[in-house]
Design a protein around this motif. Sequence first.
Motif, PDB file in Angstrom:
ATOM      1  N   PHE A 294      54.132  91.753  -1.047  1.00 24.90           N
ATOM      2  CA  PHE A 294      52.902  90.995  -0.929  1.00 24.90           C
ATOM      3  C   PHE A 294      52.911  90.261   0.409  1.00 24.90           C
ATOM      4  O   PHE A 294      53.920  89.658   0.772  1.00 24.90           O
ATOM      5  CB  PHE A 294      52.821  89.999  -2.092  1.00 24.90           C
TER       6      PHE A 294
ATOM      7  N   ILE B 180      45.016  96.885   1.875  1.00 27.13           N
ATOM      8  CA  ILE B 180      44.553  96.207   0.666  1.00 27.13           C
ATOM      9  C   ILE B 180      45.454  96.559  -0.514  1.00 27.13           C
ATOM     10  O   ILE B 180      45.552  95.814  -1.487  1.00 27.13           O
ATOM     11  CB  ILE B 180      43.065  96.558   0.389  1.00 27.13           C
TER      12      ILE B 180
ATOM     13  N   LEU C  22      47.918  94.070  -1.685  1.00 26.10           N
ATOM     14  CA  LEU C  22      47.402  93.017  -2.546  1.00 26.10           C
ATOM     15  C   LEU C  22      47.071  93.537  -3.944  1.00 26.10           C
ATOM     16  O   LEU C  22      47.294  92.848  -4.936  1.00 26.10           O
ATOM     17  CB  LEU C  22      46.141  92.401  -1.928  1.00 26.10           C
ATOM     18  N   SER C  23      46.532  94.738  -4.005  1.00 23.78           N
ATOM     19  CA  SER C  23      46.024  95.248  -5.287  1.00 23.78           C
ATOM     20  C   SER C  23      47.012  96.148  -6.015  1.00 23.78           C
ATOM     21  O   SER C  23      46.763  96.517  -7.168  1.00 23.78           O
ATOM     22  CB  SER C  23      44.715  96.012  -5.052  1.00 23.78           C
ATOM     23  N   GLY C  24      48.114  96.495  -5.371  1.00 22.82           N
ATOM     24  CA  GLY C  24      49.069  97.392  -6.030  1.00 22.82           C
ATOM     25  C   GLY C  24      48.421  98.725  -6.368  1.00 22.82           C
ATOM     26  O   GLY C  24      47.768  99.335  -5.523  1.00 22.82           O
TER      27      GLY C  24
ATOM     28  N   ALA D 298      46.121  99.100  -8.698  1.00 22.69           N
ATOM     29  CA  ALA D 298      44.807  98.915  -9.312  1.00 22.69           C
ATOM     30  C   ALA D 298      43.731  99.605  -8.471  1.00 22.69           C
ATOM     31  O   ALA D 298      43.808  99.637  -7.245  1.00 22.69           O
ATOM     32  CB  ALA D 298      44.499  97.422  -9.428  1.00 22.69           C
ATOM     33  N   ALA D 299      42.742 100.172  -9.151  1.00 18.61           N
ATOM     34  CA  ALA D 299      41.601 100.768  -8.443  1.00 18.61           C
ATOM     35  C   ALA D 299      40.787  99.661  -7.785  1.00 18.61           C
ATOM     36  O   ALA D 299      40.680  98.558  -8.324  1.00 18.61           O
ATOM     37  CB  ALA D 299      40.736 101.550  -9.413  1.00 18.61           C
ATOM     38  N   THR D 300      40.233  99.965  -6.610  1.00 15.22           N
ATOM     39  CA  THR D 300      39.439  98.975  -5.874  1.00 15.22           C
ATOM     40  C   THR D 300      38.031  99.536  -5.634  1.00 15.22           C
ATOM     41  O   THR D 300      37.725 100.020  -4.538  1.00 15.22           O
ATOM     42  CB  THR D 300      40.114  98.624  -4.531  1.00 15.22           C
ATOM     43  N   PRO D 301      37.182  99.483  -6.661  1.00 11.82           N
ATOM     44  CA  PRO D 301      35.822 100.024  -6.515  1.00 11.82           C
ATOM     45  C   PRO D 301      34.906  99.063  -5.772  1.00 11.82           C
ATOM     46  O   PRO D 301      34.375  98.119  -6.348  1.00 11.82           O
ATOM     47  CB  PRO D 301      35.377 100.208  -7.975  1.00 11.82           C
ATOM     48  N   LEU D 302      34.732  99.293  -4.476  1.00 13.11           N
ATOM     49  CA  LEU D 302      33.955  98.376  -3.636  1.00 13.11           C
ATOM     50  C   LEU D 302      32.717  99.076  -3.083  1.00 13.11           C
ATOM     51  O   LEU D 302      32.821 100.151  -2.494  1.00 13.11           O
ATOM     52  CB  LEU D 302      34.812  97.877  -2.461  1.00 13.11           C
ATOM     53  N   ARG D 303      31.582  98.443  -3.245  1.00 14.06           N
ATOM     54  CA  ARG D 303      30.384  98.918  -2.542  1.00 14.06           C
ATOM     55  C   ARG D 303      30.476  98.492  -1.076  1.00 14.06           C
ATOM     56  O   ARG D 303      31.359  97.736  -0.698  1.00 14.06           O
ATOM     57  CB  ARG D 303      29.131  98.343  -3.195  1.00 14.06           C
TER      58      ARG D 303
ATOM     59  N   ASP E  65      30.808  94.847  -0.131  1.00 17.44           N
ATOM     60  CA  ASP E  65      32.121  94.314  -0.509  1.00 17.44           C
ATOM     61  C   ASP E  65      33.188  94.769   0.484  1.00 17.44           C
ATOM     62  O   ASP E  65      34.097  94.006   0.827  1.00 17.44           O
ATOM     63  CB  ASP E  65      32.488  94.778  -1.921  1.00 17.44           C
TER      64      ASP E  65
ATOM     65  N   ALA F  85      35.630  92.428   2.666  1.00 16.07           N
ATOM     66  CA  ALA F  85      37.088  92.597   2.660  1.00 16.07           C
ATOM     67  C   ALA F  85      37.607  92.785   4.086  1.00 16.07           C
ATOM     68  O   ALA F  85      38.639  92.222   4.472  1.00 16.07           O
ATOM     69  CB  ALA F  85      37.480  93.786   1.784  1.00 16.07           C
TER      70      ALA F  85
END
Lengths: 142, 250
Positions: B74, B94, B97-99, B101-106, B109, B113
């Motif tokens: 981290f 990213i 930070l998110s490991g 996990a999925a990062t669904p960003l429009r 967003d 970021a």
Amino acid sequence: MHELALAEAVVKTAVRAANDAGIDRIDRIVIAVGALQQIEPELFRYSLTSVLATADPRVAGVAFDVRTVDVAFGCRSCGTTFGRSELEEVGDETALEAIHLVPELAHAYVRCPQCGSPDFEITQGRGVTLERIEGEGGTSDD
Amino acid sequence: MTESIDPRVVAIEDRLANVERVIAVTGSKGGIGKTVVASLLALTLADRGRSVGLFDLDFTSPTDHVVLGSVGGFPTETFGIDPVSVAGIDMMSIAFLSGRAATPLRGGDATNALLELLAVTNWGSQDLLLLDMPPGLGDTSLDVLRYVPRVEFLLVATASRLVVDSVRRAAALLTELDAPILGVVENLQRRAGGVVHDLADEFGLDSLGAVPFDESLEVALGDVRALRDTDAYAAVTQIGEESVGRPPST
């Protein structure tokens, strides 16, 4: 503590805005801090004061007004409005720290309580914004 | 002030003040190897003593850390946040930070970021900062053009007419906007010459070199020692030494 970097950015931005507005001495800066970023107002005030030592002399005697804006999400799938309680449900410290650094990572960890969608808009309370500066020579606000 | 001001935009200039060159590795079409080219370029330049940053801007599918075998970490909060050191490269992703996990960003967003990470990441002094761009000419490309000072573009293409058609649009846009283009790298090359060379000629761009199709690469992903033994690494090293890694002309 990345709040220091944000604080420095706020002060530099205020100086730049003051230049544009013809303000010679900045007396007060009003800042909105989004609850999603989980920045403690007192800590942020401390950070703002800390960066003044190396800042433009025009902000030497400035007062900071830091207000917190509650977080609100609007689901694009079902229209549900939600916010703080869903953020609190994230629970995991690492996930909350990630959202603290990049608030958009709420999309990785927060879901609409009605339909479970990650497709929501952060309608308020995202991060740090400079709302108003006041000073000698003029007042500037929205 | 007529509206609230985003202070992050001012901070970006400071964060990049001691970065000599910023190079966006782009190509607009997906699956053409931008990530591998950007990651190997960062690796070979770091191996040769250059100070290099690598910023994965594919926020919804970040994989630079996979190529280079980062086991995570981290970012540390200091006066901002520090990049994670991977094989001598200062990396930001990213994914740190998110490991997993999925990062669904429009698009909006992704813009936020990008601004957030540009505003608080301590790149320090770097010879080069490489930006691994996502596919397409969407929000991130436009944001990089708008917010990243002194950015240069390195185009990646493969010898597919579909790819060349797509990269041609990117080259045309960048040319129209007077954005500096370092040249074109042909990736996954099976034979010399062909449509990528033609594309470079069409726009008067330099052909920076070719990276051969290398079956050993997939096995080597995630292991920097194995990566250094690949033909792809050797080809990217040549490109780095001859074109990208040379000091900027004064």
